[in-house]
Design an enzyme around this catalytic site. Structure first.
Site, PDB file in Angstrom:
ATOM      1  N   GLY A 129       0.829  -1.196   0.000  1.00  0.00           N
ATOM      2  CA  GLY A 129       0.000   0.000   0.000  1.00  0.00           C
ATOM      3  C   GLY A 129       0.863   1.246   0.000  1.00  0.00           C
ATOM      4  O   GLY A 129       2.006   1.228   0.462  1.00  0.00           O
ATOM      5  N   GLN A 134       3.223  10.103   0.601  1.00  0.00           N
ATOM      6  CA  GLN A 134       4.456   9.341   0.800  1.00  0.00           C
ATOM      7  C   GLN A 134       5.395   9.409  -0.392  1.00  0.00           C
ATOM      8  O   GLN A 134       6.561   9.016  -0.286  1.00  0.00           O
ATOM      9  CB  GLN A 134       4.130   7.871   1.091  1.00  0.00           C
ATOM     10  CG  GLN A 134       3.617   7.619   2.493  1.00  0.00           C
ATOM     11  CD  GLN A 134       3.417   6.136   2.732  1.00  0.00           C
ATOM     12  OE1 GLN A 134       2.418   5.559   2.310  1.00  0.00           O
ATOM     13  NE2 GLN A 134       4.379   5.520   3.392  1.00  0.00           N
ATOM     14  N   CYS A 177       6.304   0.925   8.042  1.00  0.00           N
ATOM     15  CA  CYS A 177       5.926   1.918   7.044  1.00  0.00           C
ATOM     16  C   CYS A 177       7.129   2.249   6.191  1.00  0.00           C
ATOM     17  O   CYS A 177       8.243   2.386   6.702  1.00  0.00           O
ATOM     18  CB  CYS A 177       5.401   3.176   7.747  1.00  0.00           C
ATOM     19  SG  CYS A 177       4.883   4.491   6.626  1.00  0.00           S
ATOM     20  N   LEU A 178       6.917   2.384   4.886  1.00  0.00           N
ATOM     21  CA  LEU A 178       8.013   2.725   3.987  1.00  0.00           C
ATOM     22  C   LEU A 178       8.623   4.076   4.329  1.00  0.00           C
ATOM     23  O   LEU A 178       9.792   4.320   4.030  1.00  0.00           O
ATOM     24  CB  LEU A 178       7.521   2.735   2.537  1.00  0.00           C
ATOM     25  CG  LEU A 178       7.097   1.389   1.950  1.00  0.00           C
ATOM     26  CD1 LEU A 178       6.601   1.560   0.527  1.00  0.00           C
ATOM     27  CD2 LEU A 178       8.239   0.386   2.010  1.00  0.00           C
ATOM     28  N   HIS A 219      -4.138   2.491   7.631  1.00  0.00           N
ATOM     29  CA  HIS A 219      -2.773   3.030   7.675  1.00  0.00           C
ATOM     30  C   HIS A 219      -2.605   4.124   6.625  1.00  0.00           C
ATOM     31  O   HIS A 219      -2.083   5.208   6.920  1.00  0.00           O
ATOM     32  CB  HIS A 219      -1.775   1.895   7.445  1.00  0.00           C
ATOM     33  CG  HIS A 219      -0.343   2.309   7.591  1.00  0.00           C
ATOM     34  ND1 HIS A 219       0.466   1.862   8.610  1.00  0.00           N
ATOM     35  CD2 HIS A 219       0.432   3.138   6.838  1.00  0.00           C
ATOM     36  CE1 HIS A 219       1.670   2.386   8.482  1.00  0.00           C
ATOM     37  NE2 HIS A 219       1.675   3.171   7.402  1.00  0.00           N
ATOM     38  N   GLU A 220      -3.079   3.856   5.403  1.00  0.00           N
ATOM     39  CA  GLU A 220      -2.938   4.832   4.328  1.00  0.00           C
ATOM     40  C   GLU A 220      -3.861   6.033   4.529  1.00  0.00           C
ATOM     41  O   GLU A 220      -3.500   7.164   4.216  1.00  0.00           O
ATOM     42  CB  GLU A 220      -3.228   4.174   2.971  1.00  0.00           C
ATOM     43  CG  GLU A 220      -2.351   2.988   2.633  1.00  0.00           C
ATOM     44  CD  GLU A 220      -0.871   3.305   2.684  1.00  0.00           C
ATOM     45  OE1 GLU A 220      -0.074   2.367   2.827  1.00  0.00           O
ATOM     46  OE2 GLU A 220      -0.498   4.494   2.596  1.00  0.00           O
ATOM     47  N   HIS A 223      -2.269   8.554   6.644  1.00  0.00           N
ATOM     48  CA  HIS A 223      -1.330   9.390   5.894  1.00  0.00           C
ATOM     49  C   HIS A 223      -2.050  10.551   5.227  1.00  0.00           C
ATOM     50  O   HIS A 223      -1.526  11.675   5.178  1.00  0.00           O
ATOM     51  CB  HIS A 223      -0.607   8.562   4.828  1.00  0.00           C
ATOM     52  CG  HIS A 223       0.583   7.811   5.329  1.00  0.00           C
ATOM     53  ND1 HIS A 223       1.685   8.418   5.895  1.00  0.00           N
ATOM     54  CD2 HIS A 223       0.865   6.478   5.330  1.00  0.00           C
ATOM     55  CE1 HIS A 223       2.585   7.518   6.228  1.00  0.00           C
ATOM     56  NE2 HIS A 223       2.113   6.326   5.898  1.00  0.00           N
TER      57      HIS A 223
END
Length: 278
Positions: A129, A134, A177-178, A219-220, A223
């Site tokens: 995702g 991001q 998380c990236l 999670h997204e 963001h």
């Protein structure tokens, strides 16, 4: 193996309690029955359900708050969707991750190009995702594929998503998380969620998500609200990753030559709605 899971913003290893038939589950080997994502239709609509025993959904009472009211969101201009490739992952504590994200109203080739590039970055970084901020673009857009492999599973595109309802039942996962490379910690979130969104063509739809897709969405979605996963951690959990967050702050300062825009040692607890940002 310990009863834990990793969501590496997102490659996930499933909790044995959530996937009782498997001692260790990767998205690429999850049986379809686990997250029951049927498919996206020709219009890009997504339909999902776990089974007939889903937890009850609770109406979200914060929809008129910041982040939920469409009237408060600024509309993205065509220039807001333009970028100089290739896209790169924005890491904490870059202020882009905290910035307000604009609502998308132009469903054109620029949007389709951005979506394609985001999927490319997601797969190249071993994710399942990714949200637009991001990769440095502050608009309300996320992409994900619970399987995490190009050509497998379903590629999901959600534009201007809004939370309609969420379940009372909360589930603990070990998330990553990236934007926080190498950092993993426990985050508790609702097990299921009902959302409203637009697809890549601008068509409005409503969908129920549960299991892994619900976790990735939340999670997204955070963001898109300028909320980061450590904002939802307990003080005890946060203490365990504090030095790693400080290392990212120092990395930012060394790379940019500017002071870190936020510091974990001076952080005050953020008050966020259960499962979602206000």
């Amino acid at each position: 193996m310990a009863c834990a899971a990793r969501l590496h913003c997102h490659r996930l290893l499933a909790n044995h309690a959530l996937c009782p038939s498997l001692s260790l589950c990767r998205p690429s080997t999850f049986p379809a029955v686990f997250f029951q994502l049927s498919r996206i239709s020709a219009t890009g609509r997504l339909f999902s359900s776990m089974d007939g025993s889903k937890p009850p959904l609770t109406p979200v009472l914060a929809q008129a708050k910041r982040g939920f009211s469409v009237s408060e969101d600024k509309v993205a201009s065509p220039d807001d969707l333009l970028y100089a490739g290739p896209l790169r992952i924005v890491e904490y504590p870059d202020p882009i991750l905290r910035a307000k994200n604009k609502r998308i109203e132009s469903f054109d080739d620029n949007l389709k190009k951005l979506v394609g590039e985001m999927f490319d970055v997601m797969y190249k970084t071993d994710g399942i995702g990714l949200s637009a901020p991001q990769v440095g673009i502050n608009v309300q857009l996320m992409v994900f594929n619970p399987v995490g492999e190009r050509g497998e599973g379903e590629e999901i595109v959600l534009v201007n998503p809004r939370v309609n309802k969420y379940s009372k039942k909360m589930v603990l996962f070990n998330e990553g998380c990236l934007s926080f490379p190498g950092i993993y910690a426990d985050v508790r979130r609702p097990e299921t969620v009902k959302i409203d969104a637009r697809d890549i063509n601008g068509t409005r739809f409503t969908v129920n998500l549960s299991g892994l897709p619900a976790r990735v969405f939340q999670h997204e979605f955070d963001h898109l609200q300028g909320i980061l996963f450590f904002d939802r951690m307990t003080d005890e959990v946060l203490d365990a990753i504090r030095t790693k967050l400080q290392a990212l702050e120092k990395k930012y300062e060394a790379r940019t030559g500017f002071p870190s825009p936020e510091r974990i040692e001076t952080r005050q607890s953020k008050k966020v709605a259960v499962g979602f940002g206000k």
